[in-house]
Design an enzyme around this catalytic site. Structure first.
Site, PDB file in Angstrom:
ATOM      1  N   HIS A 264      -2.952   8.425 -11.687  1.00 30.26           N
ATOM      2  CA  HIS A 264      -3.759   7.226 -11.472  1.00 30.26           C
ATOM      3  C   HIS A 264      -3.658   6.767 -10.006  1.00 30.26           C
ATOM      4  O   HIS A 264      -4.671   6.610  -9.321  1.00 30.26           O
ATOM      5  CB  HIS A 264      -3.277   6.127 -12.425  1.00 30.26           C
ATOM      6  CG  HIS A 264      -4.016   4.837 -12.314  1.00 30.26           C
ATOM      7  ND1 HIS A 264      -4.988   4.465 -13.208  1.00 30.26           N
ATOM      8  CD2 HIS A 264      -3.934   3.822 -11.420  1.00 30.26           C
ATOM      9  CE1 HIS A 264      -5.472   3.279 -12.861  1.00 30.26           C
ATOM     10  NE2 HIS A 264      -4.850   2.873 -11.782  1.00 30.26           N
ATOM     11  N   GLU A 265      -2.429   6.581  -9.553  1.00 33.54           N
ATOM     12  CA  GLU A 265      -2.252   6.070  -8.188  1.00 33.54           C
ATOM     13  C   GLU A 265      -2.726   7.089  -7.159  1.00 33.54           C
ATOM     14  O   GLU A 265      -3.189   6.728  -6.081  1.00 33.54           O
ATOM     15  CB  GLU A 265      -0.786   5.666  -7.950  1.00 33.54           C
ATOM     16  CG  GLU A 265      -0.249   4.585  -8.897  1.00 33.54           C
ATOM     17  CD  GLU A 265      -1.075   3.301  -8.933  1.00 33.54           C
ATOM     18  OE1 GLU A 265      -1.814   3.029  -7.964  1.00 33.54           O
ATOM     19  OE2 GLU A 265      -0.990   2.568  -9.954  1.00 33.54           O
ATOM     20  N   HIS A 268      -6.332   6.366  -6.436  1.00 33.87           N
ATOM     21  CA  HIS A 268      -6.489   5.269  -5.467  1.00 33.87           C
ATOM     22  C   HIS A 268      -6.201   5.769  -4.051  1.00 33.87           C
ATOM     23  O   HIS A 268      -6.925   5.467  -3.105  1.00 33.87           O
ATOM     24  CB  HIS A 268      -5.506   4.129  -5.792  1.00 33.87           C
ATOM     25  CG  HIS A 268      -5.887   3.284  -6.974  1.00 33.87           C
ATOM     26  ND1 HIS A 268      -7.102   2.644  -7.064  1.00 33.87           N
ATOM     27  CD2 HIS A 268      -5.199   2.948  -8.104  1.00 33.87           C
ATOM     28  CE1 HIS A 268      -7.143   1.943  -8.204  1.00 33.87           C
ATOM     29  NE2 HIS A 268      -6.009   2.127  -8.852  1.00 33.87           N
ATOM     30  N   GLU A 294     -10.953   1.530  -9.021  1.00 31.73           N
ATOM     31  CA  GLU A 294     -10.412   1.863 -10.339  1.00 31.73           C
ATOM     32  C   GLU A 294     -11.156   3.061 -10.936  1.00 31.73           C
ATOM     33  O   GLU A 294     -10.571   3.852 -11.688  1.00 31.73           O
ATOM     34  CB  GLU A 294     -10.484   0.631 -11.243  1.00 31.73           C
ATOM     35  CG  GLU A 294      -9.592   0.682 -12.467  1.00 31.73           C
ATOM     36  CD  GLU A 294      -8.091   0.695 -12.164  1.00 31.73           C
ATOM     37  OE1 GLU A 294      -7.680   0.534 -10.999  1.00 31.73           O
ATOM     38  OE2 GLU A 294      -7.315   0.902 -13.119  1.00 31.73           O
TER      39      GLU A 294
HETATM   40 ZN    ZN Z   1      -5.527   1.180 -10.666  1.00 28.89          ZN
END
Ligand code: ZN
Length: 504
Positions: A264-265, A268, A294
């Site tokens: 997830h990170e 980003h 996101e």
């Molecule tokens: Zn996030």
């Protein structure tokens, strides 16, 4: 480049440098700093925020913008310079409207509310937090009054997180999403299909977890030259330049949640890493909005990181690192467990489908709090009723109910919806990129993510903040925000796992 645009760029570059310094300090506070350093660090960060705001909201920025605007008429509206002037003007207009005293009061109030919220959550006592929420809501109302009236007051709060997005639009998107999701989740739960997942409780020794994370992140595109991975309490991604990307995670021996959190990170971080270098040190040199951001993190975590092709590649390695846990678990069973639907009280523990219902609930609660329809004292009851309606669960206590998230204690009202909008956009992008990259599954299964990174860079990342989020989505996918691709994606995946009949 004209002189007046060069002068604006130079002025904004110092502001961008100061913001990047602030992000290093904040990263340091959350990963490295000794706990007692917090008093000095709060002063440093408050001073920096004050200097940044004062400089940006100054008359000088206005003069530089006025001059630069005289030059942009002849430019292509999509050019870097035209976008720079347009976006800076918008940011400047907002920054000028809110008096410094109100900003200071808001940040002081949230600094004071955070420890009270933490204590209230620990004791599961809403009445402790209620006065803080009341103060925060009163401050938000004063903030709203600084702006021209909008269609709805909530629009003004939402715009800080998702520029240009209206409450009515989000409401329509979420209404369609929940009309599809609520029956889908019910069908999954009624299907009688059991997805075994007890092996996801571990134990997972931390060293082996770290090694597994490195393997996946390095295949994704994490390099030691431009990235760091460190431990923290609440995982986040931060950057202080396109080649200084810092992601963080949290480990527990009874879960491999950290693996998904790292993916997830990474999403980003990759977004920030791939913004066009020509936009560096300008207000355009970062992601377009929270929802677009996101969409990138969810895409790497879910569309890629929970796909069958992905686990065909990476499960054998994972199994070898945790031989006791996974001895009798074949890749297909692991894939099913990674996609299991299981309603829970806690947003951050929830699965890909029910997660969105947690967000819709919060979006509705926040609107009620801002209009006054839901006074702070009634929040827990209203919350619990919605959890019952959307997830079919009886909330046992406030800690697992309305006190679970940190956001309201920080005064972040209007933030939550960007999480589900990100899921909506991720599915739209995924649909588009699968059409453009017909061999995507094969390259994922080969562990080759270069084509995916390049597609995302060219279509989305390189533009930074040049285009408004909705405009960017239209440019990339050819349509406005639309929940249908997300519903189709979930229906397709869960339908297969749970043996559901095809959608009518
Ligand atoms: Zn996030």
């Amino acid at each position: 480049m004209s002189q007046s645009i060069a002068a604006l760029r130079e002025w904004m570059a110092t502001i961008s440098d100061l913001s990047e310094v602030a992000s290093v300090l904040s990263w340091d506070q959350q990963t490295m700093m000794a706990p007692m350093g917090v008093a000095a660090r709060s002063d440093q960060l408050a001073t920096l925020a004050g200097v940044i705001h004062e400089r940006f909201a100054s008359d000088e920025t206005g003069r530089l913008l006025d001059r630069a605007e005289k030059e942009t008429g002849a430019l292509d509206p999509d050019s870097d310079d035209a976008c720079l002037v347009r976006v800076t003007r918008r940011d400047y207009g907002k920054a000028r409207r809110v008096p410094a005293s109100l900003r200071a009061e808001m940040s002081r109030a949230s600094a004071l509310a955070r420890p009270i919220w933490a204590e209230a959550r620990r004791k599961s006592d809403w009445s402790m937090f209620q006065p803080e929420l009341e103060k925060s809501l009163a401050l938000r109302r004063r903030y709203i009054e600084c702006f021209e009236p909008a269609d709805e007051d909530y629009d003004i709060l939402l715009d800080d997180f998702e520029p240009g997005m209206k409450t009515a639009d989000v409401r329509a998107i979420f209404a369609e999403l929940s009309r599809g999701l609520v029956p889908l989740v019910a069908e999954v739960l009624r299907s009688g299909e059991t997805v075994r997942a007890s092996f996801l409780d571990g134990p997972f020794p931390l060293d082996a977890q770290r090694a597994a994370e490195r393997e996946i992140l390095e295949a994704y595109g994490f390099t030691r030259e431009s990235w760091r991975l460190d431990d923290t309490v609440h995982p986040f991604a931060s950057r202080s330049g396109p080649d200084d990307i810092r992601i963080t995670t949290r480990h527990a021996p009874d879960s491999i949640h950290s693996l998904f959190s790292c993916m997830h990170e990474f999403g980003h971080g990759l977004y920030e890493h791939q913004v066009d270098r020509a936009l560096r040190r300008t207000p355009l040199g970062r992601g377009a909005s929270l929802a677009i951001h996101e969409s990138q993190s969810r895409l790497w975590e879910n569309q890629v990181g929970r796909s069958r092709a992905f686990w065909r590649r990476f499960y054998p390695g994972l199994r070898a690192r945790f031989p006791e846990v996974f001895r009798s678990v074949e890749v297909e069973e692991f894939y099913r467990a990674a996609n299991r639907v299981a309603p829970t009280f806690i947003r951050v523990d929830s699965d890909e489908a029910t997660y969105n219902l947690h967000i819709i609930l919060r979006f509705e609660m926040e609107q009620g709090m801002i209009t006054g329809a839901i006074p702070a004292r009634d929040v827990p009851d209203a919350w619990n009723a919605k959890v019952k309606e959307y997830l079919g669960l009886d909330v046992p206590d406030a800690a697992r109910g309305a006190l679970q998230d940190i956001h309201w204690s920080q005064g972040s009202i209007g933030y939550f919806s960007t999480y589900a909008l990100g899921n909506v956009v991720a599915a739209q992008i995924w649909e588009r990129l699968r059409a453009d990259l017909p061999d995507l599954d094969a390259s994922i299964e080969a562990g080759d993510f270069a084509p995916l990174r390049a597609w995302l860079r060219d279509r989305i990342h390189r533009h930074g903040r040049k285009f408004a989020p909705r405009d960017l989505v239209r440019r990339v996918t050819g349509s406005d925000l639309d929940p249908k691709p997300l519903l189709a994606y979930l229906r397709g995946k869960l339908g297969e796992i749970y043996g559901l009949a095809p959608a009518r």
